[in-house]
Enzyme design. Structure first.
Site, mmCIF file in Angstrom:
data_model
loop_
_atom_site.group_PDB
_atom_site.id
_atom_site.type_symbol
_atom_site.label_atom_id
_atom_site.label_comp_id
_atom_site.label_asym_id
_atom_site.label_seq_id
_atom_site.Cartn_x
_atom_site.Cartn_y
_atom_site.Cartn_z
ATOM 1 N N HIS A 19 61.818 -13.038 15.795
ATOM 2 C CA HIS A 19 63.054 -12.639 15.120
ATOM 3 C C HIS A 19 63.652 -13.913 14.537
ATOM 4 C CE1 HIS A 19 66.256 -9.738 14.394
ATOM 5 N NE2 HIS A 19 67.124 -10.647 14.763
ATOM 6 N N LYS A 164 69.358 -4.866 7.302
ATOM 7 C CA LYS A 164 69.975 -6.176 7.145
ATOM 8 C C LYS A 164 68.881 -7.229 7.189
ATOM 9 C CE LYS A 164 72.579 -8.212 10.353
ATOM 10 N NZ LYS A 164 73.727 -8.453 11.237
ATOM 11 N N LYS A 166 67.735 -11.134 7.411
ATOM 12 C CA LYS A 166 68.145 -12.465 7.848
ATOM 13 C C LYS A 166 67.686 -13.505 6.819
ATOM 14 C CE LYS A 166 69.999 -11.705 11.984
ATOM 15 N NZ LYS A 166 71.374 -12.106 12.332
ATOM 16 N N ASP A 195 72.358 -11.307 6.259
ATOM 17 C CA ASP A 195 73.106 -12.133 7.202
ATOM 18 C C ASP A 195 72.665 -13.580 7.005
ATOM 19 O OD1 ASP A 195 74.505 -13.291 9.244
ATOM 20 O OD2 ASP A 195 73.504 -12.195 10.865
ATOM 21 N N GLU A 221 76.880 -10.994 5.271
ATOM 22 C CA GLU A 221 77.518 -11.358 6.537
ATOM 23 C C GLU A 221 77.563 -12.874 6.704
ATOM 24 O OE1 GLU A 221 76.826 -10.650 11.352
ATOM 25 O OE2 GLU A 221 75.761 -9.427 9.868
ATOM 26 N N ASP A 247 81.589 -12.485 10.940
ATOM 27 C CA ASP A 247 81.010 -12.343 12.268
ATOM 28 C C ASP A 247 81.467 -13.496 13.151
ATOM 29 O OD1 ASP A 247 79.534 -11.846 14.516
ATOM 30 O OD2 ASP A 247 77.588 -12.244 13.631
ATOM 31 N N LYS A 271 81.356 -7.450 18.250
ATOM 32 C CA LYS A 271 80.362 -7.682 19.295
ATOM 33 C C LYS A 271 81.110 -7.840 20.607
ATOM 34 C CE LYS A 271 77.016 -9.938 16.232
ATOM 35 N NZ LYS A 271 76.367 -11.206 15.839
ATOM 36 N N GLU A 325 74.319 -1.790 14.532
ATOM 37 C CA GLU A 325 72.947 -2.313 14.586
ATOM 38 C C GLU A 325 72.495 -2.492 16.028
ATOM 39 O OE1 GLU A 325 73.356 -7.064 14.128
ATOM 40 O OE2 GLU A 325 73.540 -5.970 12.248
#
Length: 402
Positions: A19, A164, A166, A195, A221, A247, A271, A325
């Site tokens: 990731h 989304k 990255k 993001d 983001e 964020d 979050k 998400e």
């Protein structure tokens, strides 16, 4: 009702694929799992997820466990867990900051109390507005062909149509080109978001955020550092381009108020851990609601436990119009609950049993327990996604189907 026991452990669970974020790549997710027992026999679990150890925030799994075991747990033994606000005030007197640790303990208390009274946690958190939450998936292999193939599978399975991407690890022009390729391939079948994880400076953001809009991106983001409120405000003031989501810039209710007053965000990413718990998450959302700012249910790549806890607070937020998400469990090779969360018809199905509606599997906890496996701290792979050049995907890694 009294707390008789509060313990914690660290678990490390590999992911089904790398990731990749702006600051590195995650191949193993680490969690601090908190367990609280009440005098009536009820047991509750909480979770603090971190991304790449201490790479996302100031807290690491090791520091979280230290705060829980040596400061929070001794203070709450013998106290009544039903007084959530009183417990939060106690936490603040004991230690400043350390929101992830406080969130994990509060989460376990709310789960335990909900189970003790036989109710789903959302009933103790103000009620439920949303029975299902539109569920986004993050494309983060760093390779457009792999990302497109992954998105096509998710669309075909009926799990996700919000994606989304990255970016931020390489040159902005390469990132925008990669995003544009994915957007063209998916067309009007999906909504594309990105993001940047604070990776762009002032010049890059001014030039490339508008280009993201031209590439078909609906939302960007955290394109710049969390403290660059003036630049966020400038990006929000543009007549065209993607919506700007904050964020890392919005952790506390005070952060939320400052951003709202500055008109520096169109959307807040919520979050639970970064806000310091479910109660504080509702406070941040209330500021957003008063200011007319939309909310999005963000993730720290939690297990089904942490994702379910987040869902129980997200389902009661009026302004949660940008979806969520909470796909973290689907990224793991194994979950820690008996029945993982499910996605159907492009939405997350709400777990609705007592507590957070999921049952922790102790055998799975033991299997990934760091102490039992004598593992060392997990760190983000900084070499996998350097900021100075485009990240190259490892073509030997193929996402497993979920």
């Amino acid at each position: 009702m009294k707390i008789t026991r509060c313990t914690s452990r660290i678990v490390d669970i590999p992911t089904v694929r790398a990731h990749k974020l702006a600051f590195g790549a995650v191949r193993t997710q680490t969690y601090v799992i908190v367990e609280i027992a009440l005098d009536d026999g009820a047991i509750g679990f909480g979770e603090a997820a971190t991304i790449g150890g201490a790479s996302w925030s100031e807290e690491s799994p090791e520091s979280i466990r230290h705060i829980v075991d040596d400061y929070l747990a001794p203070a709450i033994l013998g106290t009544d867990p039903r007084h959530f606000e009183r417990q939060l005030e106690l936490f603040e007197r004991l230690c400043k900051g350390n929101r992830f640790a406080k969130a994990a303990v509060e989460m376990a208390m709310i789960d335990a109390v909900s189970r003790a009274v036989g109710l789903p946690a959302w009933q103790l958190l103000g009620g439920k507005l949303h029975d299902r939450l539109p569920l986004a998936w993050t494309l983060a292999t760093g390779n457009p062909e792999l990302d497109i193939a992954e998105a096509e599978r998710k669309l075909a399975e009926g799990k996700h149509r919000l994606f989304k991407i990255k970016i931020g690890s390489g040159r902005p022009e390469d990132d925008v080109a990669r995003v544009a390729a994915i957007a063209r391939a998916l067309g009007d079948r999906a909504e594309i978001r990105v993001d940047v994880n604070q990776a762009w400076d002032w010049l890059a953001a001014r030039r490339w955020v508008p280009a993201l809009g031209d590439a078909g991106v609906a939302m960007a983001e955290q394109p710049v550092a969390r403290w660059q409120t003036e630049l966020l405000r400038e990006l929000c003031a543009r007549e065209s381009g993607p919506a700007i989501m904050a964020d890392e810039s919005v952790c506390s209710p005070q952060d939320a108020l400052s951003l709202a007053a500055s008109r520096a965000a169109h959307v807040f990413s919520l979050k639970v851990t970064k806000h310091g718990g479910l109660t504080n998450t509702r406070k941040v959302a209330a500021v957003a609601e008063a200011a007319g700012i939309a909310c999005y249910g963000g993730t720290m790549l939690e297990t089904s436990l942490g994702s379910a806890a987040s869902a129980h607070v997200f389902c009661g937020i009026p302004g949660l119009t940008a979806g969520c998400e909470l796909f973290g469990p689907m990224l793991l090779v194994e979950d820690i609950v008996t029945e993982p969360l499910r996605a159907k018809d492009f939405c997350l199905e709400m777990p609705d049993g007592p507590g957070f509606g999921v049952e922790v599997d102790r055998e799975k906890l033991d299997a990934f327990d760091r102490d039992r496996r004598e593992r060392r701290p997990i760190r983000v792979d900084l070499g996998a996604a350097p900021r100075t050049q485009t990240a190259t995907a490892d073509t030997t890694e193929t996402p497993e189907e979920n």
